[in-house]
Design a protein around this motif. Structure first.
Motif, PDB file in Angstrom:
ATOM      1  N   LYS A 263      21.643  40.219  58.470  1.00 15.45           N
ATOM      2  CA  LYS A 263      20.395  40.311  59.231  1.00 15.45           C
ATOM      3  C   LYS A 263      19.991  41.758  59.502  1.00 15.45           C
ATOM      4  O   LYS A 263      18.838  42.143  59.295  1.00 15.45           O
ATOM      5  N   GLU A 264      20.917  42.584  59.948  1.00 16.18           N
ATOM      6  CA  GLU A 264      20.598  43.974  60.259  1.00 16.18           C
ATOM      7  C   GLU A 264      20.228  44.746  58.998  1.00 16.18           C
ATOM      8  O   GLU A 264      19.350  45.618  59.027  1.00 16.18           O
ATOM      9  N   GLN A 265      20.867  44.411  57.893  1.00 15.28           N
ATOM     10  CA  GLN A 265      20.528  45.052  56.624  1.00 15.28           C
ATOM     11  C   GLN A 265      19.083  44.743  56.234  1.00 15.28           C
ATOM     12  O   GLN A 265      18.343  45.621  55.777  1.00 15.28           O
ATOM     13  N   LEU A 266      18.674  43.505  56.425  1.00 16.00           N
ATOM     14  CA  LEU A 266      17.300  43.116  56.103  1.00 16.00           C
ATOM     15  C   LEU A 266      16.304  43.812  57.023  1.00 16.00           C
ATOM     16  O   LEU A 266      15.228  44.233  56.588  1.00 16.00           O
ATOM     17  N   TYR A 267      16.666  43.963  58.304  1.00 14.72           N
ATOM     18  CA  TYR A 267      15.808  44.700  59.238  1.00 14.72           C
ATOM     19  C   TYR A 267      15.604  46.133  58.758  1.00 14.72           C
ATOM     20  O   TYR A 267      14.501  46.675  58.809  1.00 14.72           O
ATOM     21  N   ASP A 268      16.680  46.753  58.301  1.00  9.68           N
ATOM     22  CA  ASP A 268      16.600  48.145  57.855  1.00  9.68           C
ATOM     23  C   ASP A 268      15.731  48.282  56.606  1.00  9.68           C
ATOM     24  O   ASP A 268      15.023  49.283  56.436  1.00  9.68           O
ATOM     25  N   LEU A 269      15.802  47.291  55.732  1.00  9.94           N
ATOM     26  CA  LEU A 269      15.008  47.319  54.499  1.00  9.94           C
ATOM     27  C   LEU A 269      13.530  47.035  54.754  1.00  9.94           C
ATOM     28  O   LEU A 269      12.656  47.522  54.033  1.00  9.94           O
ATOM     29  N   SER A 270      13.249  46.263  55.789  1.00 10.66           N
ATOM     30  CA  SER A 270      11.888  45.800  56.055  1.00 10.66           C
ATOM     31  C   SER A 270      11.035  46.891  56.687  1.00 10.66           C
ATOM     32  O   SER A 270      11.527  47.758  57.412  1.00 10.66           O
ATOM     33  N   ASP A 271       9.733  46.809  56.428  1.00  4.83           N
ATOM     34  CA  ASP A 271       8.788  47.676  57.122  1.00  4.83           C
ATOM     35  C   ASP A 271       8.499  47.154  58.521  1.00  4.83           C
ATOM     36  O   ASP A 271       8.109  47.911  59.405  1.00  4.83           O
ATOM     37  N   LYS A 272       8.666  45.842  58.710  1.00  2.00           N
ATOM     38  CA  LYS A 272       8.568  45.206  60.023  1.00  2.00           C
ATOM     39  C   LYS A 272       9.654  44.140  60.076  1.00  2.00           C
ATOM     40  O   LYS A 272      10.096  43.648  59.042  1.00  2.00           O
ATOM     41  N   GLN A 273      10.037  43.737  61.283  1.00  2.00           N
ATOM     42  CA  GLN A 273      11.146  42.797  61.396  1.00  2.00           C
ATOM     43  C   GLN A 273      10.727  41.338  61.303  1.00  2.00           C
ATOM     44  O   GLN A 273      11.556  40.470  61.063  1.00  2.00           O
ATOM     45  N   ALA A 274       9.455  41.048  61.530  1.00  2.00           N
ATOM     46  CA  ALA A 274       8.990  39.661  61.463  1.00  2.00           C
ATOM     47  C   ALA A 274       7.571  39.643  60.913  1.00  2.00           C
ATOM     48  O   ALA A 274       6.811  40.606  61.080  1.00  2.00           O
ATOM     49  N   THR A 275       7.207  38.559  60.264  1.00  2.00           N
ATOM     50  CA  THR A 275       5.939  38.500  59.541  1.00  2.00           C
ATOM     51  C   THR A 275       4.745  38.785  60.431  1.00  2.00           C
ATOM     52  O   THR A 275       3.856  39.556  60.075  1.00  2.00           O
ATOM     53  N   LEU A 276       4.691  38.177  61.604  1.00  2.00           N
ATOM     54  CA  LEU A 276       3.553  38.364  62.502  1.00  2.00           C
ATOM     55  C   LEU A 276       3.904  39.231  63.705  1.00  2.00           C
ATOM     56  O   LEU A 276       3.229  39.192  64.729  1.00  2.00           O
ATOM     57  N   GLN A 277       4.930  40.037  63.562  1.00  2.00           N
ATOM     58  CA  GLN A 277       5.285  40.951  64.640  1.00  2.00           C
ATOM     59  C   GLN A 277       4.154  41.955  64.859  1.00  2.00           C
ATOM     60  O   GLN A 277       3.608  42.519  63.915  1.00  2.00           O
ATOM     61  N   ILE A 278       3.797  42.180  66.112  1.00  2.00           N
ATOM     62  CA  ILE A 278       2.797  43.185  66.447  1.00  2.00           C
ATOM     63  C   ILE A 278       3.515  44.416  66.975  1.00  2.00           C
ATOM     64  O   ILE A 278       4.304  44.343  67.921  1.00  2.00           O
ATOM     65  N   LEU A 279       3.285  45.552  66.301  1.00  2.00           N
ATOM     66  CA  LEU A 279       4.000  46.786  66.607  1.00  2.00           C
ATOM     67  C   LEU A 279       5.501  46.497  66.582  1.00  2.00           C
ATOM     68  O   LEU A 279       5.984  45.874  65.649  1.00  2.00           O
ATOM     69  N   ASN A 280       6.246  46.937  67.593  1.00  2.00           N
ATOM     70  CA  ASN A 280       7.678  46.606  67.631  1.00  2.00           C
ATOM     71  C   ASN A 280       7.962  45.541  68.678  1.00  2.00           C
ATOM     72  O   ASN A 280       9.088  45.383  69.150  1.00  2.00           O
ATOM     73  N   LEU A 281       6.915  44.778  69.030  1.00  2.00           N
ATOM     74  CA  LEU A 281       7.061  43.703  70.004  1.00  2.00           C
ATOM     75  C   LEU A 281       7.444  42.405  69.305  1.00  2.00           C
ATOM     76  O   LEU A 281       8.024  42.408  68.231  1.00  2.00           O
ATOM     77  N   ALA A 282       7.079  41.299  69.903  1.00  2.00           N
ATOM     78  CA  ALA A 282       7.407  39.989  69.363  1.00  2.00           C
ATOM     79  C   ALA A 282       6.318  39.518  68.405  1.00  2.00           C
ATOM     80  O   ALA A 282       5.350  40.217  68.127  1.00  2.00           O
ATOM     81  N   CYS A 283       6.499  38.316  67.896  1.00  2.00           N
ATOM     82  CA  CYS A 283       5.499  37.689  67.036  1.00  2.00           C
ATOM     83  C   CYS A 283       4.216  37.473  67.830  1.00  2.00           C
ATOM     84  O   CYS A 283       4.220  36.861  68.902  1.00  2.00           O
ATOM     85  N   VAL A 284       3.109  37.971  67.289  1.00  2.00           N
ATOM     86  CA  VAL A 284       1.837  37.909  68.005  1.00  2.00           C
ATOM     87  C   VAL A 284       1.374  36.472  68.233  1.00  2.00           C
ATOM     88  O   VAL A 284       0.702  36.172  69.226  1.00  2.00           O
ATOM     89  N   ALA A 285       1.752  35.565  67.341  1.00  2.00           N
ATOM     90  CA  ALA A 285       1.236  34.198  67.415  1.00  2.00           C
ATOM     91  C   ALA A 285       1.662  33.481  68.683  1.00  2.00           C
ATOM     92  O   ALA A 285       0.912  32.681  69.231  1.00  2.00           O
ATOM     93  N   TRP A 286       2.869  33.738  69.185  1.00  2.00           N
ATOM     94  CA  TRP A 286       3.298  33.041  70.394  1.00  2.00           C
ATOM     95  C   TRP A 286       3.298  33.943  71.615  1.00  2.00           C
ATOM     96  O   TRP A 286       3.200  33.466  72.745  1.00  2.00           O
ATOM     97  N   ALA A 287       3.387  35.271  71.429  1.00  2.00           N
ATOM     98  CA  ALA A 287       3.476  36.151  72.577  1.00  2.00           C
ATOM     99  C   ALA A 287       2.120  36.626  73.076  1.00  2.00           C
ATOM    100  O   ALA A 287       1.910  36.752  74.277  1.00  2.00           O
ATOM    101  N   LEU A 288       1.198  36.907  72.168  1.00  2.00           N
ATOM    102  CA  LEU A 288      -0.101  37.454  72.566  1.00  2.00           C
ATOM    103  C   LEU A 288      -1.257  36.648  71.982  1.00  2.00           C
ATOM    104  O   LEU A 288      -2.376  37.146  71.863  1.00  2.00           O
ATOM    105  N   GLY A 289      -0.971  35.420  71.617  1.00  2.00           N
ATOM    106  CA  GLY A 289      -2.012  34.609  71.010  1.00  2.00           C
ATOM    107  C   GLY A 289      -1.898  33.146  71.366  1.00  2.00           C
ATOM    108  O   GLY A 289      -1.055  32.741  72.162  1.00  2.00           O
ATOM    109  N   ILE A 290      -2.755  32.371  70.748  1.00  2.00           N
ATOM    110  CA  ILE A 290      -2.734  30.916  70.874  1.00  2.00           C
ATOM    111  C   ILE A 290      -2.856  30.332  69.474  1.00  2.00           C
ATOM    112  O   ILE A 290      -3.643  30.823  68.661  1.00  2.00           O
ATOM    113  N   SER A 291      -2.076  29.312  69.191  1.00  2.00           N
ATOM    114  CA  SER A 291      -2.074  28.699  67.862  1.00  2.00           C
ATOM    115  C   SER A 291      -2.533  27.246  67.934  1.00  2.00           C
ATOM    116  O   SER A 291      -2.256  26.545  68.915  1.00  2.00           O
ATOM    117  N   ILE A 292      -3.217  26.827  66.876  1.00  2.27           N
ATOM    118  CA  ILE A 292      -3.817  25.488  66.829  1.00  2.27           C
ATOM    119  C   ILE A 292      -3.508  24.878  65.471  1.00  2.27           C
ATOM    120  O   ILE A 292      -3.690  25.531  64.434  1.00  2.27           O
TER     121      ILE A 292
END
Length: 346
Positions: A263-292
């Protein structure tokens, strides 16, 4: 208490290595209103269940196929977009149990998002952009013309791609489709989607590659990263959520212990840690948004269909505006990026 927590979060925020337009090109100071919960940064909408791929890791395979009689109409999708505009939403994320570009009237929907100066962020396997016959059948235009609609609307594309090895690619997606995919990529190279842009001196991308890592493509990660960057894109390497097809095909996945080990190796290789991560925070879809979902029910995020507001709460009976301030995930911004992945990998 909330003010202190928000100040702590703001101090820890930084921009990732590469930014995705529609998610990361935001002034950090402007995040405060969203963190308070009085505004929604993004609305995520699931679209069609129809898909031409049968990916071995698909997390929504149980619902992939035909649409139900309760599926949202085009007018209802447009109404969601119009309401999102009225309450100050910046980004509309289009995903699905299937392939969003197969959605009826997707051209009209994309243009409506653009009309209100919101950014469409679209999940796609990109296949349709390389198959003119299929695109004409669904939308009455060529794949290249459809791609230009997305380009002209200022959309960002999150493209699912695990490898550029043709044999492995076809095996993973369950369809002899690599050649068509590469036609799509060649067409993308001719658009503004790949033009170099910067935000605060950091590369700003309109293409992101979301790459699920399994034993079959683990050794292809470096090549995939080079491929993404050659298109002025960014890449996210991630482990699959172990449900849906990933659970059915568990022998083709890393087990939990193996996943935690890389997991940590993949984080290091990635430009971001999660597909919908906003900045270095959490996934925008559940933390700063609403999904339908595509039947109008609210979801916890774009991959979790549990309804945080109540089982029967639906866009047809409850406007998004009524849910402002009811998000409860703020405290988790300090602790996790993706609570769905946390269910499997800790």
């Amino acid at each position: 208490m909330q003010k202190k927590m928000i100040n702590t979060i703001i101090k820890k925020i930084h921009y990732p290595k590469r930014l995705l337009k529609g998610l990361d090109d935001i002034d950090i100071d402007n995040l405060r209103d969203y963190l308070v919960g009085n505004k929604i940064f993004a609305v995520g909408i699931r679209m069609t269940n129809v898909c031409n791929y049968n990916c071995v890791y698909c997390g929504t395979s149980e619902k992939r196929g035909t649409n139900s009689k309760f599926t949202l109409t085009t007018d209802e999708y447009i109404n969601i977009i119009e309401e999102a505009n009225k309450i100050g939403v910046s980004t509309i994320i289009l995903g699905g149990n299937g392939e969003p570009t197969f959605q009826k009237d997707i051209v009209k929907i994309i243009k409506q998002i653009s009309k209100y100066n919101m950014i469409p962020v679209v999940f796609t396997n990109a296949y349709i952009f390389g198959d003119d016959n299929l695109c004409n059948k669904i939308h009455g235009i060529s794949g290249e013309e459809l791609l230009n609609v997305f380009d002209d609307a200022g959309a960002s594309l999150i493209i699912s791609c695990e490898t550029i090895d043709a044999k492995k690619y076809n095996q993973i997606v369950g369809l002899d489709s690599f050649d068509v995919f590469m036609v799509a990529i060649d067409r993308i190279k001719k658009t503004k989607l790949v033009e170099p842009k910067f935000y605060n001196s950091i590369p700003l991308c309109r293409i992101a590659f979301s790459t699920v890592v399994m034993p079959i493509n683990y050794n292809d990660c470096k090549t995939m990263k080079e491929f993404a960057h050659s298109l002025n894109g960014l890449i996210i390497f991630k482990l699959p959520s172990l449900h849906g097809s990933a659970a059915t095909n568990s022998l083709q996945m890393f087990n939990v212990d193996e996943g935690n080990n890389i997991k940590e190796q993949l984080y290091d290789l990635s430009d971001k840690q999660a597909t919908l991560q906003i900045l270095n925070l959490a996934c925008v879809a559940w933390a700063l948004g609403i999904s339908i979902n595509n039947e109008g029910f609210y979801m916890s995020c774009m991959t979790d269909e549990s309804n945080p507001y109540g089982r029967d709460i639906n866009i047809r009976n409850t406007k998004i505006e009524k849910l402002l301030g009811k998000r409860k995930e703020l405290i988790s911004l300090c602790k996790t990026i993706c609570p769905i992945k946390d269910k499997y990998y800790v």
